[in-house]
Design an enzyme around this catalytic site. Structure first.
Site, PDB file in Angstrom:
ATOM      1  N   LYS A 110      10.563 -69.495  79.958  1.00 56.01           N
ATOM      2  CA  LYS A 110       9.959 -70.646  79.275  1.00 56.01           C
ATOM      3  C   LYS A 110       8.441 -70.499  79.251  1.00 56.01           C
ATOM      4  CE  LYS A 110      10.201 -75.759  79.566  1.00 56.01           C
ATOM      5  NZ  LYS A 110      10.737 -76.873  80.357  1.00 56.01           N
ATOM      6  N   SER A 160      13.251 -80.368  78.053  1.00 53.57           N
ATOM      7  CA  SER A 160      12.253 -79.647  77.298  1.00 53.57           C
ATOM      8  C   SER A 160      12.433 -78.134  77.278  1.00 53.57           C
ATOM      9  CB  SER A 160      10.862 -79.941  77.876  1.00 53.57           C
ATOM     10  OG  SER A 160      10.791 -79.524  79.211  1.00 53.57           O
ATOM     11  N   SER A 172      15.008 -81.408  82.382  1.00 52.43           N
ATOM     12  CA  SER A 172      14.622 -80.468  81.339  1.00 52.43           C
ATOM     13  C   SER A 172      15.363 -79.147  81.297  1.00 52.43           C
ATOM     14  CB  SER A 172      13.123 -80.165  81.433  1.00 52.43           C
ATOM     15  OG  SER A 172      12.402 -81.305  81.041  1.00 52.43           O
TER      16      SER A 172
END
Lengths: 463, 524
Positions: free
Chosen positions: B78, B171, B195
């Site tokens: 990420k 997210s 997330s």
């Protein structure tokens, strides 16, 4: 006119003497090239985390113990937020809720008169000692409308020592700070040299009438020496008294000391009061310290700090050293005070005493009157003295053995001061300063003088 | 070896035996990334460095000296993890072009074990959001939007594919999409309020949130320091255990990691669940929970019961306060953590030169999106001296109560909690953006947030397809540092439900081996 009671408190920031910074591994060094001692964490690169430096904690514990504080076995770290170019993270990590040490006291001595012949001991309460980060340095270049930022100092460990408003004037504050400085230097927890920014003092000053509540206080910053500290405080006290007597009011503001003009001026505006939005530092667990009683059995020695262990290893503090000097050498407390007040002077004195047969009580006169005044005249430190303790010791031996007079000794001393590498004995011989001990030789000389002055002798004998 | 292979079961073995070369594996993944570009799962693809790493891995395999099970395995990370030499943007203008000089500890660990870093995945800006729709590089598309399963079930054929695609959740949507679409074997996400688990549920992959303090956060750009954890996204529970084993353990650079030694473990194949006690927290029957998911949850509980486990209803009474509590604590930390972005040392700096202060203000206005700025403002409000007790301290107290709820339940003999992960299956993007980020987060975080409050490990296991042909997952929450037990139960459940594999045209083209192992869901 009713009397005024001035009230002075101090916030002192002492830079911790350590190899690396409080929360990162970058080096601590004075006057290094700009931005050469900056780790990723110091530069606040995103994703970096603080890691507590053990040495800094030990320094704070030592200092707390030396100042008779209670060491908090659990203390916490907080973030203090404000925006400034020298604060890369936008917050400083400090200890606002529960600092590492609280409720101590510091004793210091003052001279009653200027002749240093009578000393009085005072105490100031230590509110707390907290660990916190130093900021970087910013230099404002107004001609080019830019600010230059050097982060070498950002993140260096500080101990903030808060002294309660128990002092009443510049002299007391200066004496207290001086004593703190000596303690820190003895412990080695800070080199505490004000000129190098290792010791910074802010003074809180207010005045009030006896029996009435404390007046509004101002904070005085930007004080670069102990001498200026006393001046700044005394000026501010006067200023406040005059202001109030003229019907004015004191603003709760921050003022800077202007050393050229010798006065305090309001600092550039901080609109309203800053709200620092304190918040616990989430990346540092509570700091847990142990003593011998609470130390768990299987604890890894590397991972813990034992307060008692540190206490046992504290060196003799200045107050103890002074007492010992008085006891050992029979000198006066005022003497021992001065000995410790000059870096290296006590060691010099003891070294001379070792080398000479002269009694310490007499040696002290030479140290404090002759050596010290020469050093002061030439703005030299004890370390820089051209006259070593050995040379002085030898000189005093000549005096003690009555091989020279005290006047001659002073002459030799002056000659030694030139630092030409001659020994006292050599100088005595060169300048023929030796005291004649031989009776016969003396008689010959006297006879020669009398013989050469026949008329005067006859005149004298006639009355 | 096929792109859909599990690590332990097939790919690693294939690499070791030389049936597939690391460079080939890497190339196939890179090619697939290219052809699935429309998913917008990756912000940066590090083609050159990845191939180099693959070549080095290949050398090691040739010498018979692989570094371990992860050697040569393509992974994605990420874009809020620092990667030296590769851009780290957090999907924000503030860090566009920012090349970090250091690797996050978890990234370093992956590289040290020979993993091949394909690239950085897309997210909501600074990990703030539950849709992966609010980053400056645009939204991430859920690979299932293009699956045969969804297309068959999806309503009005008159709607073009373009407008019908669904979100990944967030997210860590980019990471979830990357794993889901077979472009990598595992990905790192982060989990602060759900997330990792939320997008895992929407994308039909395993999403593990480890216990706080187990995996180092050094190098993870923080959202909420006291709740963030690196998250693990994989296609099966065994793989999650492998990743966990390679990442967990004390890091001297992160003072919030536990000191205790961590022993990597292999998951046993649990057959007897009769000694297990599964707790069903009634408060997780939250408002807005779709009837479909409710039914699935119930079915799962029955599954355990029928297999002999003890299934009990429990109560976590303070659950309903967790969102409000989270809002206060999260925004406060955000306000603090974002203070460093002033344009001075790194990142975006505005051209505004009137004064330092005006430069700060302009930089931050230009660099941050509305979501970030909104949270900073809220956070500063809560941290004001006059508000601190009322909000921040109060929220900390409530947090303690929430954590205690779990302690009580676990102490009463319950081993694992079983809850839904999301309120419904993935929403179409056009529908999702009708509400603002804050509203969405408030709604979507309700089932996942409390585990972050309490620091507990939790995992999403893909369970079945919804009526619309989209993945639905269920969540297991375990005791602190009891990941082995949590993953063992999750693995057992995974085996029972036999979640179907996504049928993606693009993948089919690139990897003929994929559809050999097509399974159908036993749950729908």
């Amino acid at each position: 006119l009713a009397p005024w009671v001035p009230v002075v408190g101090l916030e002192i920031h002492a830079q911790i003497s350590s190899n690396s910074k409080l929360f990162s591994g970058s080096q601590v060094q004075f006057a290094a090239p700009p931005n050469s001692l900056v780790s990723f964490f110091d530069a606040s690169l995103p994703g970096t985390l603080p890691v507590l430096n053990r040495r800094c904690v030990e320094a704070a514990v030592m200092t707390g113990l030396a100042l008779n504080c209670s060491i908090n076995k659990k203390s916490l770290f907080d973030r203090k937020h404000y925006f400034y170019a020298d604060l890369p993270a936008g917050y400083q990590i400090t200890q606002q809720r529960v600092p590492i040490a609280v409720n101590g006291c510091l004793s210091y001595s003052l001279c009653i008169d200027s002749k240093m012949s009578q000393m009085v001991t005072k105490t100031v309460r230590i509110k707390q000692i907290q660990l916190e980060q130093d900021s970087g340095k910013s230099l404002h270049d107004d001609t080019r409308s830019q600010t230059l930022v050097d982060l070498n100092r950002a993140g260096v460990g500080l101990m903030e020592v808060v002294m309660e408003p128990d002092m009443c004037c510049g002299e007391e504050a200066a004496a207290a700070v001086r004593e703190l400085q000596l303690i820190l230097q003895t412990l080695g927890s800070s080199q505490a040299v004000m000129a190098e920014g290792q010791l910074r003092v802010d003074a809180n000053v207010s005045v009030h009438h006896p029996g009435e509540p404390y007046g509004v206080r101002t904070e005085v910053k930007n004080i670069n020496s102990i001498r200026f500290l006393a001046k700044a405080i005394d000026y501010e006290i006067q200023r406040q008294i005059e202001e109030l007597e003229n019907g004015g009011t004191i603003l709760n503001e921050t003022r800077a000391f202007d050393s050229k003009l010798g006065c305090t001026v309001p600092m550039r505006d901080k609109e309203g009061k800053q709200d620092y939005r304190f918040m616990p530092e989430p990346n540092l667990p509570p700091l847990i310290l142990y003593d011998t009683k609470s130390l768990p059995a299987n604890m890894n020695h590397q991972q813990v700090i034992n307060i008692d262990w540190i206490h046992e290893r504290l060196p003799d503090l200045p107050s103890v050293k002074r007492k010992k000097l008085v006891e050992k050498y029979g000198i006066l407390p005022e003497h021992s005070f001065t000995l410790l007040n000059e870096d290296g002077l006590a060691e010099f004195f003891e070294s001379v005493v070792k080398r000479t047969q002269m009694k310490p009580k007499k040696v002290i006169g030479w140290i404090l009157n002759d050596l010290l005044s020469y050093l002061k005249q030439h703005s030299l430190t004890v370390k820089e003295s051209p006259v070593s303790s050995f040379l002085l010791g030898d000189l005093l031996n000549l005096l003690e053995k009555k091989e020279i007079s005290s006047t001659a000794a002073k002459q030799v001393f002056a000659e030694l001061w030139k630092g030409e590498g001659k020994t006292p004995l050599e100088i005595v011989k060169e300048q023929k300063l030796g005291l004649l001990q031989d009776q016969k030789e003396l008689e010959q000389i006297c006879q020669a003088v009398i013989d050469g002055q026949e008329n005067e002798v006859i005149m004298m004998m006639l009355g | 070896a096929a792109l859909n292979d599990g690590l332990r079961s097939q790919v690693s073995a294939a690499l070791k035996e030389g049936r597939v070369a690391p460079t080939e594996l890497c190339q196939r993944c890179l090619a697939l990334i290219k052809s699935t570009k429309f998913l917008n799962a990756y912000i940066t693809v590090a083609e050159e460095t990845a191939m180099k790493q693959a070549e080095e891995s290949e050398e090691r395999y040739k010498r018979g000296q692989p570094l371990g099970i992860l050697d040569g395995i393509p992974v994605a990370v990420k874009d809020n993890f620092n990667t030296a030499g590769i851009e780290t943007t957090c999907a924000s203008n503030m860090l566009k072009g920012y090349i970090s000089p250091y690797n996050a500890t978890v990234v370093q660990k992956l590289l040290d074990q020979g993993a091949v870093l394909l690239g950085k995945t897309n997210l909501d800006e600074f990990a703030m959001g539950s849709g992966s729709t609010d980053g400056v590089f645009g939204p991430v598309r859920n690979p299932w939007s293009y699956s045969k399963q969804y297309k068959e079930k999806s309503v009005p054929k008159s709607h073009s594919e373009e407008s019908n695609w669904v979100i990944t959740g967030g997210s860590s949507g980019g990471s979830a999409a990357a794993v889901s679409s077979f472009t990598c074997f595992a990905a790192l996400g982060s989990d602060t309020g759900g997330s990792t688990r939320n997008p895992a549920a929407h994308c039909g992959v395993v999403g593990l949130k480890p216990t706080y303090g187990l995996i180092s956060r050094h190098g993870l750009i923080p959202l909420v320091n006291s709740m963030d954890v690196p998250g693990i996204l994989t296609r099966c529970v065994d793989d999650a255990a492998v990743l966990l084993g390679s990442l967990a353990g004390h890091d001297p650079k992160d003072s919030t990691t536990i000191q205790d030694d961590f022993e990597p473990f292999e998951l046993p194949n649990l057959t007897d669940v009769s000694k297990l006690s599964i707790g069903i927290p009634k408060e997780y029957h939250a408002p807005g929970l779709s009837s479909e998911i409710l039914a699935l949850w119930s079915k799962a509980a029955d599954l355990f019961k029928n297999a002999g486990a003890k299934v009990v209803e429990v109560s976590l009474p303070h659950t309903r306060y967790s969102i409000v509590c989270y809002h206060v604590l999260c925004t406060a930390e955000v306000a603090s953590n974002m203070a460093r972005f002033d344009g001075l040392e790194y990142g975006h700096r505005s051209d505004m030169k009137d004064s330092t202060e005006s430069m700060y203000a302009a930089t931050r206005r230009e660099g941050f999106n509305d979501v970030v700025r909104g949270r900073i403002l809220s956070g500063n409000y809560f941290l004001l001296k006059q508000n601190y007790e009322k909000y921040f301290v109060k929220a900390q107290k409530v947090r303690r109560l929430i954590a205690n709820d779990f302690v009580k339940v676990f102490r009463s003999g319950v081993d694992i909690l079983l809850t839904p992960t999301t309120l419904s299956d993935a929403a179409p993007y056009t529908e999702f953006i009708q509400e603002d980020n804050r509203t969405r987060s408030t709604q979507d975080d309700i089932l996942t947030q409390a585990a972050n409050m309490a620091g507990l490990p939790a995992i999403n296991v893909p369970t079945a397809l919804s009526k619309r042909g989209l993945p639905v997952g269920l969540q297991f929450i375990g005791r602190s540092f009891q990941e082995k037990q949590l993953l063992t139960v999750a693995k057992w459940f995974e085996k029972q439900v036999q979640f179907p594999m996504i049928q993606l045209e693009e993948v089919k083209r690139h990897d003929s081996g994929v559809f050999q192992h097509q399974k159908s869901a036993s749950f729908s």
